[in-house]
Design an enzyme around this catalytic site. Structure first.
Site, short mmCIF file in Angstrom:
data_model
loop_
_atom_site.label_atom_id
_atom_site.label_comp_id
_atom_site.label_asym_id
_atom_site.label_seq_id
_atom_site.Cartn_x
_atom_site.Cartn_y
_atom_site.Cartn_z
N ASP A 36 0.82 -1.21 0.00
CA ASP A 36 0.00 0.00 0.00
C ASP A 36 0.85 1.26 0.00
O ASP A 36 0.32 2.37 -0.02
CB ASP A 36 -0.93 0.02 1.22
CG ASP A 36 -2.22 -0.73 0.96
OD1 ASP A 36 -2.32 -1.34 -0.12
OD2 ASP A 36 -3.12 -0.70 1.82
N ASP A 294 -9.61 27.67 -39.29
CA ASP A 294 -9.32 26.39 -38.66
C ASP A 294 -10.38 26.04 -37.63
O ASP A 294 -10.86 24.91 -37.57
CB ASP A 294 -7.94 26.42 -37.99
CG ASP A 294 -6.81 26.38 -39.01
OD1 ASP A 294 -7.01 25.76 -40.06
OD2 ASP A 294 -5.76 26.97 -38.75
N GLY A 429 -8.92 16.89 -41.26
CA GLY A 429 -9.02 16.65 -42.70
C GLY A 429 -9.04 15.17 -43.03
O GLY A 429 -9.83 14.40 -42.50
N MET A 430 -8.16 14.76 -43.92
CA MET A 430 -8.08 13.37 -44.37
C MET A 430 -6.98 12.62 -43.62
O MET A 430 -6.44 11.63 -44.10
CB MET A 430 -7.80 13.33 -45.88
CG MET A 430 -8.92 13.90 -46.72
SD MET A 430 -10.40 12.86 -46.65
CE MET A 430 -9.87 11.50 -47.68
#
Length: 508
Positions: A36, A294, A429-430
């Site tokens: 612990d 953006d 985007g892509m």
């Protein structure tokens, strides 16, 4: 069992040890089984500490169970007093001490007879409160202890400083970006012409606590820790409290205006409007970014938010109000403070989720298929599984959330960091399609987008082969739509024919 379960907030003794180890020259002792004492390793690793963590585990073993704990605990307290010469030793209850029904207060009283240091038992119920609640209570208890001690010794100074000053309450070790936020808050106060009287507990000496009443007001940047201490100081000395988290352009301005009101009520006659305007326009890039092309590309995108109260509420408002992002649901694991959270995010999200079950959170994410997640490291793991990007905004956290560089989330510099985090958390985007074209993904295997057990459907080899021909950035959605169609039609095995039937059914 909870022992084998991911937890958003740790047990109470972790909160107490966070407070104790944040102060200078304070030693924490916990009576618990071997294993612990992971707090020491966790703090040293995450905070990259150069010194040993000032926490000792008084180990419960078979000898202790046979003879009782008192002598061992008292011996550990007196030994650490002689070795380390701390100003304060804090003994924290644990689940073990509760199970053994130990009289820890008696241990503390016995040890106090032979120690130079003050010895204090953390007054927290290990079964009723979690790490955050225990930290809040322990900080209040230590503050009250030393205020009362200074009052008895006649060293308590209650006269205000000549010029406006502030106590910043709740900056702790293992806090999410706490050290960076503290630096930014100090800079913000200096820019406002406000002297920082004390920052507690991080880096403070317990002997300094008698100076707390000298400040004009207390700033509590985090909802989770510092509120009880501020409440005590307000009731004892009439010190006003500002509890608005300065995170994001709007809330930072609101916090500064609240400070302005508190100072002027005490005769300061300050006006921060020009400062807010200049910082918003020239220092923070968030307002400019929100109008850029953006950010406009993110408008309406779906996101979910989950974390502690402070960061989840603030991020929900930033995404919705400042960036035009659609927050489908926002949630917190601070169930004990759920009403506050609901009030804070009302009108900024469609739904509110209050839970400390990570599987519920994971399934809620899979259900709505957001474009991005803003949560803890646990939601980041969920996002990895679901192929959804995640920005980490709150604890529980990983070592990567303790950056060496300067990354505050509060104040005007914090607004810039948040803009970067938000923008970079979305798939742009892509990007995903390009990653697949150029071999960026290491697998095409489609995994089930959910965390709950669900084995009612199987895919045939030809069905999976056809599914894997679909581009990665839409494959997961096609899989989920197909499985939904199969369940509605009572189909348990998905073949190529079922895949095409589902495609026709949705008109795609």
């Amino acid at each position: 069992m909870k022992l084998a379960y991911w937890m958003y907030a740790g047990p109470a003794h972790i909160g107490t040890l966070r407070i104790a180890s944040s102060f200078k020259n304070v030693h924490g002792i916990m009576h618990a089984p071997l294993g612990d004492d992971y707090f020491n390793v966790m703090r040293s690793m995450l905070e990259r500490e150069r010194d040993f963590t000032p926490v000792t585990a008084s180990i419960v073993d078979r000898h202790v169970l046979a003879r009782g704990s008192q002598e061992k605990v008292v011996d550990n307290i007196t030994r650490k007093d002689a070795e380390e010469h701390p100003d304060l030793i804090v003994l924290t209850p644990t689940c073990t001490s509760s199970i053994l029904q130990e009289d820890l207060q008696n241990f503390v009283q016995r040890a106090s007879l032979s120690t130079t240091a003050d010895v204090l038992l953390a007054d927290v119920n290990h079964y009723r409160v979690n790490e955050l609640q225990a930290a809040d209570r322990t900080l209040e208890q230590i503050v009250q202890f030393y205020i009362d001690k200074a009052r008895r010794q006649g060293t308590l100074v209650t006269s205000k400083t000549p010029t406006p000053s502030v106590n910043i309450l709740g900056i702790t070790t293992l806090g999410f970006h706490n050290q960076h936020d503290c630096r930014e808050l100090k800079k913000l106060m200096a820019d406002l012409g406000i002297q920082v009287n004390l920052v507690i507990p991080a880096g403070a000496s317990v002997h300094d606590l008698a100076r707390l009443p000298q400040a004009w007001f207390n700033l509590v940047p985090y909802r989770e820790i510092g509120g009880l201490a501020a409440q005590y100081l307000e009731s004892e000395f009439g010190q006003p409290r500002v509890g608005i988290t300065p995170m994001g352009v709007v809330e930072t301005a609101r916090c500064i205006r609240a400070i302005q009101g508190v100072l002027n009520a005490q005769g300061a006659n300050v006006d921060y409007e020009a400062f807010i305007e200049q910082q918003t326009r020239d220092v923070s890039q968030a307002a400019w970014f929100s109008r850029s092309i953006d950010c406009q590309n993110l408008t309406g995108k779906k996101a979910v938010v989950f974390g502690d109260n402070t960061h989840a509420a603030a991020m929900t408002k930033i995404l919705s109000r400042e960036m035009g992002i659609h927050v489908v649901w926002a949630g917190t694991y601070c169930k004990y403070d759920a009403d506050w959270f609901r009030g804070e995010v009302a009108g900024f999200c469609d739904e509110v989720l209050i839970t400390d079950d990570h599987t519920v959170v994971g399934d809620a994410i899979a259900r709505v298929e957001p474009a991005a997640i803003f949560g803890t490291q646990m939601e980041r793991h969920v996002g990895k599984r679901l192929n959804i990007p995640c920005g980490v905004i709150a604890a529980p956290i990983h070592i990567q959330d303790f950056p060496v560089g300067y990354r505050p989330f509060l104040g005007y510099e914090g607004t810039n960091q948040l803009v970067d985090l938000i923008y970079n958390s979305f798939t742009l985007g892509m990007e995903d399609h390009l990653l697949e074209i150029f071999g960026g993904h290491d697998t095409k295997e489609v995994i089930h987008k959910g965390l709950s057990a669900d084995s009612d459907l199987t895919w045939t080899a030809d069905g999976l082969a056809e599914l894997n021909k679909i581009p990665g950035f839409v494959r997961g959605k096609v899989k989920r739509n197909t499985e939904k169609f199969a369940r509605e039609q009572g189909i348990s095995e998905i073949t190529v024919e079922v895949l095409y039937a589902a495609k026709e059914a949705v008109g795609a």
